[in-house]
Every structure is written in structure tokens, then in C-alpha cells.
Design an enzyme around this catalytic site. Structure first.
Site, mmCIF file in Angstrom:
data_model
loop_
_atom_site.group_PDB
_atom_site.id
_atom_site.type_symbol
_atom_site.label_atom_id
_atom_site.label_comp_id
_atom_site.label_asym_id
_atom_site.label_seq_id
_atom_site.Cartn_x
_atom_site.Cartn_y
_atom_site.Cartn_z
ATOM 1 N N LYS A 54 0.799 -1.216 0.000
ATOM 2 C CA LYS A 54 0.000 0.000 0.000
ATOM 3 C C LYS A 54 0.835 1.271 0.000
ATOM 4 O O LYS A 54 0.321 2.353 -0.292
ATOM 5 C CB LYS A 54 -0.938 0.003 1.205
ATOM 6 C CG LYS A 54 -2.045 -1.010 1.085
ATOM 7 C CD LYS A 54 -2.927 -0.700 -0.110
ATOM 8 C CE LYS A 54 -4.102 -1.633 -0.179
ATOM 9 N NZ LYS A 54 -4.944 -1.347 -1.338
ATOM 10 N N SER A 114 -2.731 -12.628 3.889
ATOM 11 C CA SER A 114 -3.150 -12.554 2.486
ATOM 12 C C SER A 114 -2.001 -13.008 1.582
ATOM 13 O O SER A 114 -2.227 -13.554 0.492
ATOM 14 C CB SER A 114 -3.592 -11.138 2.109
ATOM 15 O OG SER A 114 -2.491 -10.271 1.968
HETATM 16 N N1 PMP Z 1 -3.105 -7.914 1.227
HETATM 17 C C1 PMP Z 1 -2.949 -6.936 2.125
HETATM 18 C C2 PMP Z 1 -2.337 -7.263 3.461
HETATM 19 C C3 PMP Z 1 -3.352 -5.642 1.815
HETATM 20 O O1 PMP Z 1 -3.206 -4.648 2.721
HETATM 21 C C4 PMP Z 1 -3.927 -5.404 0.542
HETATM 22 C C5 PMP Z 1 -4.404 -4.044 0.215
HETATM 23 N N2 PMP Z 1 -5.716 -3.801 0.779
HETATM 24 C C6 PMP Z 1 -4.088 -6.446 -0.359
HETATM 25 C C7 PMP Z 1 -3.645 -7.694 0.025
HETATM 26 C C8 PMP Z 1 -4.767 -6.290 -1.704
HETATM 27 O O2 PMP Z 1 -4.231 -5.327 -2.566
HETATM 28 P P1 PMP Z 1 -5.192 -4.513 -3.534
HETATM 29 O O3 PMP Z 1 -5.965 -3.509 -2.696
HETATM 30 O O4 PMP Z 1 -4.277 -3.828 -4.500
HETATM 31 O O5 PMP Z 1 -6.123 -5.466 -4.199
#
Ligand code: PMP
Length: 333
Positions: free
Chosen positions: A67, A290
Site C-alpha cells: 500500500k 493474504s
Molecule cells: N493484502 C494486504 C495485506 C493488503 O493490505 C492489501 C491491500 N488492501 C491487499 C492484500 C490487496 O491489494 P489490492 O488492494 O491492490 O487489491
């Protein structure tokens, strides 16, 4: 199964720690991006995988997550368009996650006040990091969830004389910065060998930006999204509570271009945590939840016969330590 402890591994043994890397930067914001791609020699050997799997380690960004890219990019573009002024505009964003921390460092470094609205049950580590960077935090009732935080942010926006909301779920700078930086880095670092990218879907900015930039460049190149099995709305299920922070917001955001993706894999919280723990134990790379979901999905695709010999990049958005108070660390104290 081969034993990764004793078998000969394709790990470089001559490591030059004195190799020059870096220079003097004018501000912390200039250090965003340029994150490394790292192979998984032990995991892929143990699983007998015949594809190259590389992790793009976004926790190498200054505040530790993917981010940081949009935190700086959304402010830089708003400045270019004359929407915000240093020392005057107040930034307001509803976020309980990595976007708050990313906006906090970018706002401090560039000279903006930031107000973040979030549900009162957001983790204490997050809140303290934001306070450390002088962010004003407005807590909203836990029972209203993110919807309550969004409403409070909108009220503030309406009542303050010069306020602006970056709005990560709607802001086109979000997918655009991933096209301009994340995608180009992957392309350059693999010398165009990349065939598949796997990315968790939060705002969808990472996956959509990479797809927009690289799909037209290479025949057969594809981006796969990842969503929580417990809230698999892109696979036709109902939204629901889940423990994979950062992905699976429960709706389809404007920043997600579903049509640019080859498909969306649903990964359970249990599978995500198992993959994340295994990555720490076997490769020495402690990744977030994630990230574990993306790794699980990447290894699933890598094991399919049609992907033999392909180069697969999985996006690792954050580091394990950001999830100290979550089930990632259950039973480890
Ligand atoms: N994993 C984490 C830990 C995140 O903070 C984010 C961003 N919200 C994402 C995955 C996904 O990225 P994006 O918002 O670009 O889809």
C-alpha cells in the site's frame, strides 16, 4: 519426498553482501518500490514443482506493505491535478489497514494532516503506528463495521473547509501506479519471462494494474486473483466474515477490473495461514495472511501440468509481524 535439509539445493552460496545497492534519497517517499523477486528453492523442491515460483516481497517498501505505492501515488497525482495543497488540505480516509499506515507516512513526509476513521475494534498495533505519525483517529462503533467508518469520513469531508479523500476503492491512481511500477518491475526483473501473476484482491488495484500493463505485452500472460473462500463473492457466493485482512472486502470495487483477470481462486483462511507459516519455516520468509493466500494459490497453479516450465510471480503484500495479534501466531507464544 526429498528432504530439504540434506538434499543439494539451488541456493546461491557465494553471497556478496558488499555489493553496492542504493543511494541517498531526498525523502522517504522516494524509497517506495523496487521490491525484490525471491525464489522458493526449498518449497518447490519439497513439493516437486516444475514451474519457477517467485515471491514479490512488497514488505521491502518503507512502511512495510504494497500500500505504500498507492499512499504516495494518490497524493502525488492529486497534487499534480491541483486538488490538494501542502500545509492546508486535510486528508480524510476510512481505513483500518495498511492503507492508513501508507497514507500516514506519505502525509507526514509531504506536509499534510491526516484523519483516519476506523471501527473501534481495529488492532491496537495499527492505531499506535498511526498515532506515532501524528494521525488523528476517529473511532466508529464496531457493530457498524467499515460502513460506519465510511459514513464518518464522509461527514468530516462535508464539514471541513479544505478536505480531500484519497478513496482507495475508487481512485484510478491506484491501479495506475501498479501498471507503472509493480508491473514494470516484474517485467524487467524477469526479463519478460513472467507468465502468470497471482495477487490477492482487496481494492483489486494490484491485480488490475498488472493485468492492464502486461496482458497486451505478452501472448498467454495472465493474472489470477485470490479471494477468501469464506467470502467468495467473485465465485458467486455470499459475502461473509473472514480472517484474511486486506482482501475480500465483500463488494466489487471500482478499482477492480474483473474482466482483465484470467480467473479468481478462493483460498480458505486455514490454507492461507498454513502457507504463510510454511513459508516462514521452510524458506525463512515470514509473510502476512493474504500473502499466504497468494502463495497457496500460486503453488496450486504451479502444480498443474499445463504450467510446467512457466514463471509464476505471487504478490506478497505484507510481513508476518503486522499480524502479531491474529490467528497467524496462535499457539506460538
Ligand atoms: N493484502 C494486504 C495485506 C493488503 O493490505 C492489501 C491491500 N488492501 C491487499 C492484500 C490487496 O491489494 P489490492 O488492494 O491492490 O487489491
Amino acid at each position: 519426498m526429498p528432504d530439504a535439509g540434506t538434499a543439494t539445493l539451488a541456493v546461491p552460496h557465494a553471497i556478496d553482501l558488499a555489493a553496492p545497492r542504493g543511494r541517498v534519497y531526498r525523502s522517504i517517499v522516494e524509497t517506495v518500490g523496487g521490491t525484490p523477486l525471491v525464489a522458493l528453492p526449498r518449497l518447490t523442491m519439497l513439493d516437486d514443482i516444475r514451474a519457477t515460483v517467485l515471491l514479490k516481497l512488497e514488505f521491502f517498501n518503507p512502511l512495510g506493505s504494497v500500500k505504500d505505492r498507492i499512499g504516495v501515488a494518490m497524493l502525488a497525482r492529486a497534487e499534480d491535478e491541483g486538488r490538494i495543497t501542502r500545509g492546508r488540505t486535510v486528508l480524510v480516509e476510512p481505513t483500518s489497514g495498511n492503507t492508513g499506515i501508507a497514507l500516514a507516512f506519505a502525509a507526514a513526509a509531504l506536509g499534510y494532516r491526516l484523519v483516519v476513521t476506523m471501527p473501534e475494534n481495529a488492532s491496537i498495533e495499527r492505531r499506535k503506528m498511526l498515532r506515532l505519525m501524528d494521525v488523528q483517529i476517529e473511532l466508529t462503533p464496531a457493530k457498524l463495521g467499515m460502513a460506519g467508518a465510511i459514513r464518518r469520513a464522509q461527514d468530516l469531508l462535508d464539514s471541513l473547509p479544505d478536505a480531500w479523500m484519497p478513496a482507495q476503492f475508487d481512485n484510478p491512481s491506484n491501479p495506475l501506479i501498479h501498471a507503472e511500477t509493480t508491473a514494470e518491475e516484474i517485467w524487467t526483473d524477469t526479463a519478460g519471462a513472467v507468465d502468470l501473476v497471482v495477487a490477492g484482491l482487496g481494492t483489486g488495484g494490484t491485480a488490475s494494474g498488472i493485468a492492464h500493463r502486461l496482458c497486451p505485452r505478452k501472448e498467454g500472460f495472465a493474472v489470477w486473483g485470490v479471494e477468501p473462500l469464506e467470502s467468495a463473492i467473485l465465485n458467486g457466493d455470499e459475502p461473509g466474515p473472514h480472517g484474511i485482512q486486506g482482501i475480500g472486502p465483500g463488494f466489487c470495487p471500482a478499482t477492480l477490473d474483473r474482466s482483465a483477470l484470467a480467473g479468481v481462486l478462493a483460498v480458505s483462511e486455514r490454507e492461507a495461514i498454513a502457507a504463510s507459516r510454511r513459508c516462514a519455516r521452510v524458506e525463512g520468509i515470514p509473510i502476512g495472511i493474504s500473502s499466504g493466500a497468494a502463495l497457496h494459490a500460486a503453488l496450486t497453479l504451479a502444480a498443474q501440468p499445463e504450467h510446467e516450465g512457466k514463471t509464476i510471480v505471487a504478490i506478497v503484500p505484507s510481513f508476518a509481524e503486522r499480524y502479531l495479534s491474529t490467528s497467524l501466531f496462535n499457539g506460538l507464544a
